[in-house]
Design a protein around this motif. Structure first.
Motif, mmCIF file in Angstrom:
data_model
loop_
_atom_site.group_PDB
_atom_site.id
_atom_site.type_symbol
_atom_site.label_atom_id
_atom_site.label_comp_id
_atom_site.label_asym_id
_atom_site.label_seq_id
_atom_site.Cartn_x
_atom_site.Cartn_y
_atom_site.Cartn_z
ATOM 1 N N TYR A 168 0.826 -1.208 0.000
ATOM 2 C CA TYR A 168 0.000 0.000 0.000
ATOM 3 C C TYR A 168 0.861 1.259 0.000
ATOM 4 N N PHE A 169 0.402 2.258 -0.751
ATOM 5 C CA PHE A 169 1.113 3.539 -0.824
ATOM 6 C C PHE A 169 0.135 4.622 -1.264
ATOM 7 N N ASN A 170 0.539 5.864 -1.094
ATOM 8 C CA ASN A 170 -0.263 6.999 -1.529
ATOM 9 C C ASN A 170 0.346 7.608 -2.777
ATOM 10 N N CYS A 242 -7.679 6.586 7.906
ATOM 11 C CA CYS A 242 -7.559 7.930 7.353
ATOM 12 C C CYS A 242 -6.728 7.841 6.074
ATOM 13 N N ARG A 243 -6.828 8.853 5.242
ATOM 14 C CA ARG A 243 -6.173 8.820 3.938
ATOM 15 C C ARG A 243 -4.650 8.685 4.035
ATOM 16 N N ASP A 244 -4.057 9.179 5.126
ATOM 17 C CA ASP A 244 -2.590 9.199 5.209
ATOM 18 C C ASP A 244 -1.994 7.952 5.860
ATOM 19 N N TRP A 245 -2.773 6.909 6.022
ATOM 20 C CA TRP A 245 -2.319 5.746 6.796
ATOM 21 C C TRP A 245 -1.114 5.037 6.184
ATOM 22 N N CYS A 246 -0.920 5.152 4.871
ATOM 23 C CA CYS A 246 0.216 4.460 4.241
ATOM 24 C C CYS A 246 1.242 5.437 3.676
ATOM 25 N N ASP A 247 1.311 6.620 4.270
ATOM 26 C CA ASP A 247 2.290 7.627 3.841
ATOM 27 C C ASP A 247 3.737 7.160 3.987
ATOM 28 N N SER A 248 3.977 6.213 4.881
ATOM 29 C CA SER A 248 5.364 5.808 5.156
ATOM 30 C C SER A 248 5.990 5.031 4.002
ATOM 31 N N THR A 249 5.162 4.566 3.068
ATOM 32 C CA THR A 249 5.690 3.868 1.891
ATOM 33 C C THR A 249 6.096 4.894 0.841
ATOM 34 N N SER A 250 7.392 4.969 0.556
ATOM 35 C CA SER A 250 7.860 5.805 -0.548
ATOM 36 C C SER A 250 7.951 4.938 -1.797
#
Length: 268
Positions: A168-170, A242-250
């Motif tokens: 998962y990623f944003n 929340c929308r930012d839950w997978c922000d840690s994936t670059s």
């Protein structure tokens, strides 16, 4: 200005035929974003946007034409205006400096997406051993034996009904569209604290963990999805994230690196 001056002089060098309010965006149209990703072009987006803004374009165009007609009439050039009305209209359209689709994209938040390495984990109820499930996860993520064993066991233990292995990623959906049907991205790389999930879209279950990884896969567009557009969205319907839950994936493709910017955070 004399009567021999060309009619083009009356047309502004730049015009804005559209106005997109900062609150207008594509956040509620992730179905449209999914179509663009699937087709690898923005055609469907532009069709939809131009339909929505057609009335605004027509009103702006008529207003500008009226202003030009008035100026030319003041200098007794009404006949010239009528004679060249179509050409004037086309020139106005060509000098438009506003693209409503681009403005909507700028106003939109990043989208929860996932990439599937193509690995399926079977249900743990008598169909597949825990050891085999862990092995399949390690193999898909190119991990050495014993690497992150505790976290992988946690993932498998809590994804009782099995499912698809996902990363998962944003991303802004437009960042994953090349607009070139003849050539696509070759690879996609994930690094940082990568969100790994096993999600079952048939019964709405799953579990996820975070692993410090740096892994590259061949880019296969059919393995890339907008999470909200699959049955039982893992982020929304299963977990209520929340929308930012997978922000840690670059992530990055072969063309450019995408870092966690403001678009990768939930819009305020």
């Amino acid at each position: 200005m004399n009567n021999t001056e060309p009619w083009k002089k009356y047309v502004p060098e730049t015009v804005s035929l559209y106005h997109v309010d900062y609150r207008e965006n594509l956040d509620e149209r992730e179905d449209l974003q999914e179509q663009c990703i699937r087709n690898n072009n923005m055609g469907r987006l532009y069709e939809t946007v131009m339909e929505c803004y057609a009335e605004q374009e027509a009103e702006s165009l008529l207003k500008i034409l009226g202003e030009i007609k008035e100026k030319m009439a003041e200098e007794k050039r009404q006949e010239e205006f009528e004679e060249h009305r179509e050409e004037i209209t086309n020139l106005i359209l060509s000098r438009n400096d506003t693209d409503p689709a681009e403005e909507l994209i700028k106003n939109s938040a990043a989208v929860n997406m996932y990439y599937s390495p193509g690995t399926k984990i079977e249900e743990r109820i008598g169909k597949e051993s825990k050891a085999m499930s862990c092995y399949k996860v390690r193999r898909a993520l190119k991990l050495k034996k014993g690497q992150f064993d505790t976290l992988i066991e946690e993932l498998v233990d809590n994804a009782t009904y099995g499912g698809e292995l996902r990363i998962y990623f944003n991303a802004g959906f437009n960042e994953l569209v090349t607009n070139d049907n003849g050539e696509d991205f070759r690879t996609i790389r994930f690094h940082g604290d990568v969100i790994i999930a096993v999600a079952n879209s048939f019964n709405g279950s799953g579990y996820h963990i975070s692993l410090p990884l740096d892994i590259t896969f061949p880019f296969v567009r059919d393995r890339l999805f907008v999470d909200s557009q699959v049955r039982y969205s893992y982020a929304i319907e299963v977990c209520g994230m929340c929308r930012d839950w997978c922000d840690s994936t670059s992530w990055e493709t072969e063309y450019k690196t995408v870092r966690n910017t403001g678009r990768n955070r939930e819009k305020e």
